[in-house]
Structure formats: structure tokens, C-alpha cells
Design a protein around this motif. Sequence first.
Motif, PDB file in Angstrom:
ATOM      1  N   VAL A   1      20.569  -5.505 -28.864  1.00  0.00           N
ATOM      2  CA  VAL A   1      19.576  -6.446 -28.377  1.00  0.00           C
ATOM      3  C   VAL A   1      19.963  -7.825 -28.902  1.00  0.00           C
ATOM      4  CG1 VAL A   1      17.141  -7.095 -28.425  1.00  0.00           C
ATOM      5  CG2 VAL A   1      17.769  -4.685 -28.366  1.00  0.00           C
ATOM      6  N   TYR A   2      20.021  -8.789 -28.001  1.00  0.00           N
ATOM      7  CA  TYR A   2      20.369 -10.155 -28.360  1.00  0.00           C
ATOM      8  C   TYR A   2      19.255 -11.090 -27.914  1.00  0.00           C
ATOM      9  CZ  TYR A   2      25.083  -8.318 -28.848  1.00  0.00           C
ATOM     10  OH  TYR A   2      26.172  -7.594 -29.232  1.00  0.00           O
ATOM     11  N   THR A   3      19.058 -12.165 -28.663  1.00  0.00           N
ATOM     12  CA  THR A   3      18.133 -13.195 -28.198  1.00  0.00           C
ATOM     13  C   THR A   3      18.910 -14.181 -27.339  1.00  0.00           C
ATOM     14  OG1 THR A   3      18.488 -14.692 -30.051  1.00  0.00           O
ATOM     15  CG2 THR A   3      16.730 -13.015 -30.296  1.00  0.00           C
ATOM     16  N   LEU A   4      18.186 -14.925 -26.533  1.00  0.00           N
ATOM     17  CA  LEU A   4      18.843 -15.949 -25.715  1.00  0.00           C
ATOM     18  C   LEU A   4      19.531 -16.988 -26.597  1.00  0.00           C
ATOM     19  CD1 LEU A   4      16.249 -16.501 -22.872  1.00  0.00           C
ATOM     20  CD2 LEU A   4      18.379 -15.205 -22.808  1.00  0.00           C
ATOM     21  N   ALA A   5      18.932 -17.321 -27.726  1.00  0.00           N
ATOM     22  CA  ALA A   5      19.542 -18.296 -28.635  1.00  0.00           C
ATOM     23  C   ALA A   5      20.879 -17.776 -29.170  1.00  0.00           C
ATOM     24  CB  ALA A   5      18.594 -18.617 -29.781  1.00  0.00           C
ATOM     25  N   THR A   6      20.950 -16.492 -29.479  1.00  0.00           N
ATOM     26  CA  THR A   6      22.204 -15.895 -29.949  1.00  0.00           C
ATOM     27  C   THR A   6      23.258 -15.924 -28.848  1.00  0.00           C
ATOM     28  OG1 THR A   6      21.023 -14.469 -31.480  1.00  0.00           O
ATOM     29  CG2 THR A   6      23.253 -13.802 -30.887  1.00  0.00           C
ATOM     30  N   LEU A   7      22.875 -15.551 -27.635  1.00  0.00           N
ATOM     31  CA  LEU A   7      23.825 -15.585 -26.516  1.00  0.00           C
ATOM     32  C   LEU A   7      24.301 -16.998 -26.244  1.00  0.00           C
ATOM     33  CD1 LEU A   7      22.125 -13.048 -24.104  1.00  0.00           C
ATOM     34  CD2 LEU A   7      24.207 -12.702 -25.443  1.00  0.00           C
ATOM     35  N   GLN A   8      23.402 -17.974 -26.332  1.00  0.00           N
ATOM     36  CA  GLN A   8      23.786 -19.375 -26.120  1.00  0.00           C
ATOM     37  C   GLN A   8      24.787 -19.811 -27.175  1.00  0.00           C
ATOM     38  OE1 GLN A   8      22.753 -22.255 -28.157  1.00  0.00           O
ATOM     39  NE2 GLN A   8      24.027 -23.504 -26.840  1.00  0.00           N
ATOM     40  N   ALA A   9      24.573 -19.427 -28.417  1.00  0.00           N
ATOM     41  CA  ALA A   9      25.498 -19.805 -29.493  1.00  0.00           C
ATOM     42  C   ALA A   9      26.879 -19.181 -29.288  1.00  0.00           C
ATOM     43  CB  ALA A   9      24.921 -19.384 -30.846  1.00  0.00           C
ATOM     44  N   LEU A  10      26.908 -17.964 -28.763  1.00  0.00           N
ATOM     45  CA  LEU A  10      28.181 -17.273 -28.528  1.00  0.00           C
ATOM     46  C   LEU A  10      28.904 -17.760 -27.273  1.00  0.00           C
ATOM     47  CD1 LEU A  10      27.065 -13.611 -29.288  1.00  0.00           C
ATOM     48  CD2 LEU A  10      28.654 -14.987 -30.650  1.00  0.00           C
ATOM     49  N   LEU A  11      28.132 -18.053 -26.215  1.00  0.00           N
ATOM     50  CA  LEU A  11      28.721 -18.320 -24.905  1.00  0.00           C
ATOM     51  C   LEU A  11      28.658 -19.780 -24.461  1.00  0.00           C
ATOM     52  CD1 LEU A  11      27.171 -15.206 -23.127  1.00  0.00           C
ATOM     53  CD2 LEU A  11      29.485 -15.428 -24.085  1.00  0.00           C
ATOM     54  N   GLY A  12      27.819 -20.563 -25.104  1.00  0.00           N
ATOM     55  CA  GLY A  12      27.631 -21.945 -24.679  1.00  0.00           C
ATOM     56  C   GLY A  12      26.528 -22.037 -23.648  1.00  0.00           C
ATOM     57  N   GLY A  13      26.424 -23.175 -23.020  1.00  0.00           N
ATOM     58  CA  GLY A  13      25.374 -23.391 -22.030  1.00  0.00           C
ATOM     59  C   GLY A  13      24.111 -23.916 -22.677  1.00  0.00           C
ATOM     60  N   GLU A  14      23.014 -23.824 -21.972  1.00  0.00           N
ATOM     61  CA  GLU A  14      21.734 -24.328 -22.437  1.00  0.00           C
ATOM     62  C   GLU A  14      20.662 -23.262 -22.237  1.00  0.00           C
ATOM     63  OE1 GLU A  14      20.657 -27.997 -20.510  1.00  0.00           O
ATOM     64  OE2 GLU A  14      22.744 -28.633 -20.436  1.00  0.00           O
ATOM     65  N   VAL A  15      19.707 -23.235 -23.148  1.00  0.00           N
ATOM     66  CA  VAL A  15      18.538 -22.377 -22.999  1.00  0.00           C
ATOM     67  C   VAL A  15      17.361 -23.280 -22.675  1.00  0.00           C
ATOM     68  CG1 VAL A  15      16.932 -20.825 -24.170  1.00  0.00           C
ATOM     69  CG2 VAL A  15      19.382 -20.615 -24.598  1.00  0.00           C
ATOM     70  N   HIS A  16      16.685 -22.990 -21.596  1.00  0.00           N
ATOM     71  CA  HIS A  16      15.464 -23.689 -21.223  1.00  0.00           C
ATOM     72  C   HIS A  16      14.331 -22.683 -21.343  1.00  0.00           C
ATOM     73  CE1 HIS A  16      17.526 -27.218 -19.548  1.00  0.00           C
ATOM     74  NE2 HIS A  16      18.478 -26.323 -19.253  1.00  0.00           N
ATOM     75  N   GLY A  17      13.480 -22.871 -22.312  1.00  0.00           N
ATOM     76  CA  GLY A  17      12.389 -21.921 -22.533  1.00  0.00           C
ATOM     77  C   GLY A  17      12.518 -21.254 -23.883  1.00  0.00           C
ATOM     78  N   ASN A  18      12.090 -20.016 -23.967  1.00  0.00           N
ATOM     79  CA  ASN A  18      11.997 -19.269 -25.207  1.00  0.00           C
ATOM     80  C   ASN A  18      13.347 -18.710 -25.641  1.00  0.00           C
ATOM     81  OD1 ASN A  18      11.359 -17.573 -27.322  1.00  0.00           O
ATOM     82  ND2 ASN A  18      10.021 -16.244 -26.149  1.00  0.00           N
ATOM     83  N   GLY A  19      13.976 -19.350 -26.618  1.00  0.00           N
ATOM     84  CA  GLY A  19      15.258 -18.878 -27.136  1.00  0.00           C
ATOM     85  C   GLY A  19      15.155 -17.574 -27.896  1.00  0.00           C
ATOM     86  N   GLY A  20      13.941 -17.174 -28.267  1.00  0.00           N
ATOM     87  CA  GLY A  20      13.731 -15.922 -28.976  1.00  0.00           C
ATOM     88  C   GLY A  20      13.552 -14.718 -28.064  1.00  0.00           C
ATOM     89  N   LYS A  21      13.596 -14.946 -26.749  1.00  0.00           N
ATOM     90  CA  LYS A  21      13.456 -13.851 -25.776  1.00  0.00           C
ATOM     91  C   LYS A  21      14.568 -12.834 -25.975  1.00  0.00           C
ATOM     92  CE  LYS A  21      12.586 -11.792 -21.730  1.00  0.00           C
ATOM     93  NZ  LYS A  21      11.666 -10.700 -21.716  1.00  0.00           N
ATOM     94  N   ALA A  22      14.202 -11.558 -26.109  1.00  0.00           N
ATOM     95  CA  ALA A  22      15.184 -10.490 -26.316  1.00  0.00           C
ATOM     96  C   ALA A  22      15.746 -10.011 -24.982  1.00  0.00           C
ATOM     97  CB  ALA A  22      14.541  -9.327 -27.048  1.00  0.00           C
ATOM     98  N   VAL A  23      17.053  -9.781 -24.972  1.00  0.00           N
ATOM     99  CA  VAL A  23      17.767  -9.298 -23.787  1.00  0.00           C
ATOM    100  C   VAL A  23      18.496  -8.022 -24.184  1.00  0.00           C
ATOM    101  CG1 VAL A  23      19.616  -9.830 -22.162  1.00  0.00           C
ATOM    102  CG2 VAL A  23      18.069 -11.630 -22.885  1.00  0.00           C
ATOM    103  N   THR A  24      18.337  -6.964 -23.362  1.00  0.00           N
ATOM    104  CA  THR A  24      18.974  -5.693 -23.681  1.00  0.00           C
ATOM    105  C   THR A  24      20.162  -5.352 -22.796  1.00  0.00           C
ATOM    106  OG1 THR A  24      17.476  -4.461 -22.244  1.00  0.00           O
ATOM    107  CG2 THR A  24      16.806  -4.724 -24.535  1.00  0.00           C
ATOM    108  N   ASP A  25      20.267  -6.042 -21.645  1.00  0.00           N
ATOM    109  CA  ASP A  25      21.336  -5.706 -20.715  1.00  0.00           C
ATOM    110  C   ASP A  25      21.439  -6.800 -19.657  1.00  0.00           C
ATOM    111  OD1 ASP A  25      23.390  -4.233 -19.583  1.00  0.00           O
ATOM    112  OD2 ASP A  25      22.173  -2.458 -19.197  1.00  0.00           O
ATOM    113  N   VAL A  26      22.440  -6.691 -18.819  1.00  0.00           N
ATOM    114  CA  VAL A  26      22.639  -7.607 -17.689  1.00  0.00           C
ATOM    115  C   VAL A  26      22.454  -6.799 -16.413  1.00  0.00           C
ATOM    116  CG1 VAL A  26      24.305  -9.090 -16.501  1.00  0.00           C
ATOM    117  CG2 VAL A  26      24.277  -8.990 -18.998  1.00  0.00           C
TER     118      VAL A  26
END
Length: 65
Positions: free
Chosen positions: A3-28
Motif C-alpha cells: 500500500v502506497y500513499t499518493l505522496a510516496t508515489l509522487q516522491a518516487l515517480l515525480g509529477g504533482e499531487v492535487h488533493g489528499n497526498g495521504g490517500k492510500a493506493v493498493t493497485d493500478v
Amino acid sequence: MAVYTLATLQALLGGEVHGNGGKAVTDVASLGKAGTEHLSFVVDARHLNAAPESGAGPLDVAPRN
């Protein structure tokens, strides 16, 4: 399952997060199959209109050229 947060994915992949960076993501998943826990994606304007009606949580949207 990882499980990754959007903030973690942004730090790893770049780009921008608009909204809740703490939102958990389990898959694509594609727009048609995504649930609120999935990161989905939009690669062109044809699919952008379908995004709000999908079940997807966060979206990765390609920048406009």
C-alpha cells in the motif's frame, strides 16, 4: 499487498499531487475496472470525459502538449 500513499508515489515517480497526498493506493486499474483504492490513468482527451464517471480513486493524467 503493498500500500502506497499518493505522496510516496509522487516522491518516487515525480509529477504533482492535487488533493489528499495521504490517500492510500493498493493497485493500478483501468478506468472501467478501477475502484476507490486504485490508481487509474488517462492518456488522452478521449478518455478524460469518462474519468469523473469511473469508480477510480486517484488519477494519473498525462500533461497536455
